[in-house]
Design an enzyme around this catalytic site. Structure first.
Site, short mmCIF file in Angstrom:
data_model
loop_
_atom_site.label_atom_id
_atom_site.label_comp_id
_atom_site.label_asym_id
_atom_site.label_seq_id
_atom_site.Cartn_x
_atom_site.Cartn_y
_atom_site.Cartn_z
N ILE A 86 -4.15 -2.79 6.65
CA ILE A 86 -4.48 -3.43 5.37
C ILE A 86 -3.20 -3.64 4.57
CG2 ILE A 86 -4.86 -1.31 4.02
CD1 ILE A 86 -7.39 -2.73 2.86
N CYS A 87 -3.24 -4.64 3.67
CA CYS A 87 -2.16 -4.85 2.71
C CYS A 87 -2.82 -5.30 1.40
CB CYS A 87 -1.15 -5.88 3.23
SG CYS A 87 -1.81 -7.56 3.38
N GLN A 88 -2.14 -6.08 0.59
CA GLN A 88 -2.73 -6.51 -0.68
C GLN A 88 -3.70 -7.67 -0.50
OE1 GLN A 88 -2.35 -4.78 -3.52
NE2 GLN A 88 -3.94 -6.11 -4.36
N GLY A 90 -3.90 -9.58 2.84
CA GLY A 90 -4.18 -9.87 4.24
C GLY A 90 -3.03 -10.55 4.96
N MET A 115 -6.51 -5.27 -0.10
CA MET A 115 -6.91 -4.48 -1.26
C MET A 115 -7.46 -5.35 -2.39
SD MET A 115 -6.60 -1.31 -0.56
CE MET A 115 -6.78 -0.58 -2.18
#
Length: 119
Positions: A86-88, A90, A115
């Site tokens: 996961i990141c902020q 995608g 996120m």
């Protein structure tokens, strides 16, 4: 020479498609699906955002390995277990999943929306 007017835009389009398309063999899940995945014990959960982003808001059980450090810290991961990234938004996690696939990881999952989509 006129064919150059066509070749350059074609290469640009192909580059952009390759850059933003999910890697082959990478499973894509939503944050709603991620909530079910969090109950699994035999999965590695990786957040590839910066340490500052991670500190301000993260999901329990996710380990922070920033994208720029991932290739150096990949030995902390097990190739036999699924890796959920996961990141902020995608985008970085999509890059990370491509990298993991190239490094021989078989079961790789990207969280679409990151996120920003987590509730």
């Amino acid at each position: 020479m006129e064919y150059l007017n066509y070749i350059i835009p074609i290469f640009l389009v192909l580059f952009l498609i390759n850059r933003f398309m999910p890697a082959k063999g990478v499973r894509q899940i939503t944050t709603a699906e991620l909530k079910r995945e969090l109950n699994k014990k035999d999965v590695q959960l990786i957040d590839v955002r910066t340490p500052g982003e991670y500190r301000s808001n993260h999901i329990k059980r996710f380990k922070n390995i920033p994208l720029h450090e991932l290739s150096n810290k990949v030995n902390h991961l097990t190739k036999e277990k699924e890796v959920v990234v996961i990141c902020q938004s995608g985008m970085r996690s999509n890059k990370a999943t491509k990298m993991l696939k190239k490094l021989g990881f078989e079961k790789v999952t990207n969280v679409k929306g990151g996120m920003s989509a987590w509730h």
